[in-house]
Design a protein around this motif. Structure first.
Motif, PDB file in Angstrom:
ATOM      1  N   ALA A 117     -48.857 -24.902  26.662  1.00 34.82           N
ATOM      2  CA  ALA A 117     -47.550 -25.499  26.374  1.00 34.82           C
ATOM      3  C   ALA A 117     -46.991 -26.234  27.580  1.00 34.82           C
ATOM      4  CB  ALA A 117     -46.577 -24.428  25.890  1.00 34.82           C
ATOM      5  N   GLY A 118     -47.188 -25.716  28.769  1.00 33.92           N
ATOM      6  CA  GLY A 118     -46.675 -26.371  29.966  1.00 33.92           C
ATOM      7  C   GLY A 118     -47.305 -27.729  30.200  1.00 33.92           C
ATOM      8  N   VAL A 119     -48.589 -27.832  29.913  1.00 34.36           N
ATOM      9  CA  VAL A 119     -49.286 -29.108  30.060  1.00 34.36           C
ATOM     10  C   VAL A 119     -48.776 -30.089  29.004  1.00 34.36           C
ATOM     11  CG1 VAL A 119     -51.537 -30.251  29.996  1.00 34.36           C
ATOM     12  CG2 VAL A 119     -51.307 -28.012  31.089  1.00 34.36           C
ATOM     13  N   GLN A 120     -48.571 -29.603  27.793  1.00 41.24           N
ATOM     14  CA  GLN A 120     -48.026 -30.461  26.736  1.00 41.24           C
ATOM     15  C   GLN A 120     -46.650 -30.979  27.127  1.00 41.24           C
ATOM     16  OE1 GLN A 120     -48.443 -28.717  22.753  1.00 41.24           O
ATOM     17  NE2 GLN A 120     -50.130 -27.500  23.560  1.00 41.24           N
ATOM     18  N   ALA A 121     -45.819 -30.126  27.717  1.00 36.80           N
ATOM     19  CA  ALA A 121     -44.479 -30.528  28.151  1.00 36.80           C
ATOM     20  C   ALA A 121     -44.564 -31.586  29.250  1.00 36.80           C
ATOM     21  CB  ALA A 121     -43.685 -29.313  28.617  1.00 36.80           C
ATOM     22  N   PHE A 122     -45.506 -31.435  30.163  1.00 34.38           N
ATOM     23  CA  PHE A 122     -45.704 -32.426  31.222  1.00 34.38           C
ATOM     24  C   PHE A 122     -45.972 -33.800  30.613  1.00 34.38           C
ATOM     25  CE2 PHE A 122     -48.951 -34.844  33.550  1.00 34.38           C
ATOM     26  CZ  PHE A 122     -48.269 -35.121  34.722  1.00 34.38           C
ATOM     27  N   TYR A 123     -46.914 -33.862  29.676  1.00 36.45           N
ATOM     28  CA  TYR A 123     -47.245 -35.142  29.060  1.00 36.45           C
ATOM     29  C   TYR A 123     -46.100 -35.682  28.201  1.00 36.45           C
ATOM     30  CZ  TYR A 123     -52.040 -35.118  30.744  1.00 36.45           C
ATOM     31  OH  TYR A 123     -53.153 -35.143  31.537  1.00 36.45           O
ATOM     32  N   ALA A 124     -45.343 -34.815  27.550  1.00 37.54           N
ATOM     33  CA  ALA A 124     -44.192 -35.268  26.760  1.00 37.54           C
ATOM     34  C   ALA A 124     -43.191 -36.007  27.649  1.00 37.54           C
ATOM     35  CB  ALA A 124     -43.529 -34.092  26.055  1.00 37.54           C
ATOM     36  N   LYS A 125     -43.001 -35.520  28.865  1.00 38.04           N
ATOM     37  CA  LYS A 125     -42.087 -36.190  29.805  1.00 38.04           C
ATOM     38  C   LYS A 125     -42.584 -37.583  30.184  1.00 38.04           C
ATOM     39  CE  LYS A 125     -40.352 -31.999  31.984  1.00 38.04           C
ATOM     40  NZ  LYS A 125     -40.363 -31.195  33.220  1.00 38.04           N
ATOM     41  N   LEU A 126     -43.891 -37.804  30.037  1.00 40.74           N
ATOM     42  CA  LEU A 126     -44.473 -39.106  30.359  1.00 40.74           C
ATOM     43  C   LEU A 126     -44.582 -40.007  29.133  1.00 40.74           C
ATOM     44  CD1 LEU A 126     -47.306 -38.025  32.826  1.00 40.74           C
ATOM     45  CD2 LEU A 126     -45.022 -38.873  33.358  1.00 40.74           C
ATOM     46  N   GLY A 127     -44.017 -39.563  27.997  1.00 39.11           N
ATOM     47  CA  GLY A 127     -43.993 -40.388  26.801  1.00 39.11           C
ATOM     48  C   GLY A 127     -45.101 -40.126  25.802  1.00 39.11           C
ATOM     49  N   TYR A 128     -45.924 -39.128  26.048  1.00 42.40           N
ATOM     50  CA  TYR A 128     -46.993 -38.791  25.109  1.00 42.40           C
ATOM     51  C   TYR A 128     -46.441 -37.862  24.036  1.00 42.40           C
ATOM     52  CZ  TYR A 128     -50.371 -40.909  28.235  1.00 42.40           C
ATOM     53  OH  TYR A 128     -51.071 -41.813  28.986  1.00 42.40           O
ATOM     54  N   HIS A 129     -46.970 -38.007  22.829  1.00 37.75           N
ATOM     55  CA  HIS A 129     -46.545 -37.143  21.728  1.00 37.75           C
ATOM     56  C   HIS A 129     -47.761 -36.850  20.846  1.00 37.75           C
ATOM     57  CE1 HIS A 129     -46.307 -41.257  20.159  1.00 37.75           C
ATOM     58  NE2 HIS A 129     -46.626 -40.727  19.002  1.00 37.75           N
ATOM     59  N   ALA A 130     -47.639 -35.819  20.050  1.00 33.04           N
ATOM     60  CA  ALA A 130     -48.731 -35.441  19.151  1.00 33.04           C
ATOM     61  C   ALA A 130     -48.884 -36.491  18.062  1.00 33.04           C
ATOM     62  CB  ALA A 130     -48.457 -34.069  18.539  1.00 33.04           C
ATOM     63  N   ASP A 131     -50.088 -36.979  17.898  1.00 32.27           N
ATOM     64  CA  ASP A 131     -50.400 -37.882  16.789  1.00 32.27           C
ATOM     65  C   ASP A 131     -50.638 -37.043  15.548  1.00 32.27           C
ATOM     66  OD1 ASP A 131     -50.301 -40.272  18.262  1.00 32.27           O
ATOM     67  OD2 ASP A 131     -52.420 -40.160  18.799  1.00 32.27           O
ATOM     68  N   GLU A 132     -50.414 -37.635  14.398  1.00 41.33           N
ATOM     69  CA  GLU A 132     -50.636 -36.932  13.128  1.00 41.33           C
ATOM     70  C   GLU A 132     -52.109 -37.030  12.754  1.00 41.33           C
ATOM     71  OE1 GLU A 132     -48.391 -35.061  11.437  1.00 41.33           O
ATOM     72  OE2 GLU A 132     -47.055 -35.439  13.130  1.00 41.33           O
ATOM     73  N   VAL A 133     -52.946 -36.392  13.572  1.00 40.04           N
ATOM     74  CA  VAL A 133     -54.384 -36.378  13.340  1.00 40.04           C
ATOM     75  C   VAL A 133     -54.901 -34.966  13.579  1.00 40.04           C
ATOM     76  CG1 VAL A 133     -54.680 -38.784  14.048  1.00 40.04           C
ATOM     77  CG2 VAL A 133     -54.968 -36.970  15.723  1.00 40.04           C
ATOM     78  N   VAL A 134     -56.083 -34.722  13.123  1.00 39.82           N
ATOM     79  CA  VAL A 134     -56.771 -33.475  13.423  1.00 39.82           C
ATOM     80  C   VAL A 134     -57.948 -33.852  14.311  1.00 39.82           C
ATOM     81  CG1 VAL A 134     -58.118 -31.576  12.477  1.00 39.82           C
ATOM     82  CG2 VAL A 134     -56.084 -32.398  11.261  1.00 39.82           C
ATOM     83  N   SER A 135     -58.038 -33.241  15.447  1.00 43.70           N
ATOM     84  CA  SER A 135     -59.134 -33.510  16.364  1.00 43.70           C
ATOM     85  C   SER A 135     -60.341 -32.670  15.943  1.00 43.70           C
ATOM     86  CB  SER A 135     -58.719 -33.158  17.792  1.00 43.70           C
ATOM     87  OG  SER A 135     -59.778 -33.400  18.682  1.00 43.70           O
ATOM     88  N   LEU A 136     -61.440 -33.335  15.689  1.00 41.85           N
ATOM     89  CA  LEU A 136     -62.668 -32.658  15.302  1.00 41.85           C
ATOM     90  C   LEU A 136     -63.690 -32.835  16.411  1.00 41.85           C
ATOM     91  CD1 LEU A 136     -62.925 -33.956  11.630  1.00 41.85           C
ATOM     92  CD2 LEU A 136     -61.957 -31.792  12.403  1.00 41.85           C
ATOM     93  N   GLY A 137     -64.571 -31.907  16.539  1.00 38.70           N
ATOM     94  CA  GLY A 137     -65.598 -32.012  17.558  1.00 38.70           C
ATOM     95  C   GLY A 137     -66.897 -31.404  17.090  1.00 38.70           C
ATOM     96  N   LYS A 138     -67.954 -31.845  17.714  1.00 40.88           N
ATOM     97  CA  LYS A 138     -69.278 -31.301  17.426  1.00 40.88           C
ATOM     98  C   LYS A 138     -70.061 -31.332  18.735  1.00 40.88           C
ATOM     99  CE  LYS A 138     -73.504 -32.220  14.813  1.00 40.88           C
ATOM    100  NZ  LYS A 138     -74.168 -33.153  13.882  1.00 40.88           N
ATOM    101  N   ARG A 139     -70.572 -30.211  19.127  1.00 41.29           N
ATOM    102  CA  ARG A 139     -71.370 -30.135  20.346  1.00 41.29           C
ATOM    103  C   ARG A 139     -72.776 -30.590  20.029  1.00 41.29           C
ATOM    104  NH1 ARG A 139     -69.580 -29.393  24.549  1.00 41.29           N
ATOM    105  NH2 ARG A 139     -67.949 -27.996  23.869  1.00 41.29           N
ATOM    106  N   LEU A 140     -73.271 -31.577  20.771  1.00 34.70           N
ATOM    107  CA  LEU A 140     -74.633 -32.065  20.610  1.00 34.70           C
ATOM    108  C   LEU A 140     -75.519 -31.305  21.581  1.00 34.70           C
ATOM    109  CD1 LEU A 140     -73.915 -35.898  20.402  1.00 34.70           C
ATOM    110  CD2 LEU A 140     -74.219 -34.275  18.524  1.00 34.70           C
ATOM    111  N   GLN A 141     -76.572 -30.737  21.076  1.00 36.55           N
ATOM    112  CA  GLN A 141     -77.492 -29.977  21.917  1.00 36.55           C
ATOM    113  C   GLN A 141     -78.297 -30.934  22.784  1.00 36.55           C
ATOM    114  OE1 GLN A 141     -77.361 -26.639  22.074  1.00 36.55           O
ATOM    115  NE2 GLN A 141     -75.693 -26.807  20.594  1.00 36.55           N
ATOM    116  N   ARG A 142     -78.461 -30.567  24.015  1.00 38.60           N
ATOM    117  CA  ARG A 142     -79.297 -31.380  24.911  1.00 38.60           C
ATOM    118  C   ARG A 142     -80.749 -30.965  24.733  1.00 38.60           C
ATOM    119  NH1 ARG A 142     -76.161 -33.059  30.181  1.00 38.60           N
ATOM    120  NH2 ARG A 142     -74.091 -33.093  29.289  1.00 38.60           N
ATOM    121  N   ALA A 143     -81.606 -31.963  24.677  1.00 41.68           N
ATOM    122  CA  ALA A 143     -83.039 -31.689  24.504  1.00 41.68           C
ATOM    123  C   ALA A 143     -83.682 -31.275  25.811  1.00 41.68           C
ATOM    124  CB  ALA A 143     -83.732 -32.909  23.943  1.00 41.68           C
TER     125      ALA A 143
END
Length: 143
Positions: A117-143
């Motif tokens: 939360a503290g990091v989120q507050a830091f960025y909010a002070k700089l004008g960043y806000h949560a986008d209405e998206v869901v962040s998805l991820g997939k770890r790719l295995q290294r060969a």
């Protein structure tokens, strides 16, 4: 604070800063967070967007940025704990944003762990806000 592009001589100082700032970087159970791999990968892709902040001869902050032609990203903003609250983090973010804007980047994204939360507050002070998206991820295995 002087902001400049990362140089190889900064490696040990950056790793030490990241391991203090991001505990998962020191966790051997998370090899995907190996700071040496992160540094090598960034140096292979837009190394001019890997920035350090130094006071005197000491690296006290980092930020990495990237731009894929569509959107910019910020990563690995870290400031030494005893130097926080003095505007160094804000200066690093503004510098990275200026570099991205110079490249024609129209929008910057970043991700923050939900529990920080503290990091989120830091960025909010700089004008960043949560986008209405869901962040998805997939770890790719290294060969």
């Amino acid at each position: 604070m002087k902001i400049r592009v990362f140089e190889a001589r900064d490696t040990d100082a950056v790793i030490a800063l990241w391991q203090r700032s991001f505990p998962e970087y020191a966790d051997p159970a998370k090899p995907q967070r190996d700071p040496r791999v992160s540094i090598a990968n960034k140096l292979a892709t837009q190394p001019e967007l890997f920035l350090v902040g130094e006071v005197g001869a000491r690296v006290i902050g980092t930020i990495m940025a990237g731009y894929d032609g569509h959107r910019g990203w910020l990563y690995s903003l870290a400031v030494a704990e005893e130097m926080r609250g003095k505007g160094f983090g804000r200066a690093l973010v503004h510098h990275a944003e200026a570099e991205l804007a110079r490249l024609g980047c129209p929008k910057v994204n970043l991700q923050v762990l939900a529990a920080k939360a503290g990091v989120q507050a830091f960025y909010a002070k700089l004008g960043y806000h949560a986008d209405e998206v869901v962040s998805l991820g997939k770890r790719l295995q290294r060969a």
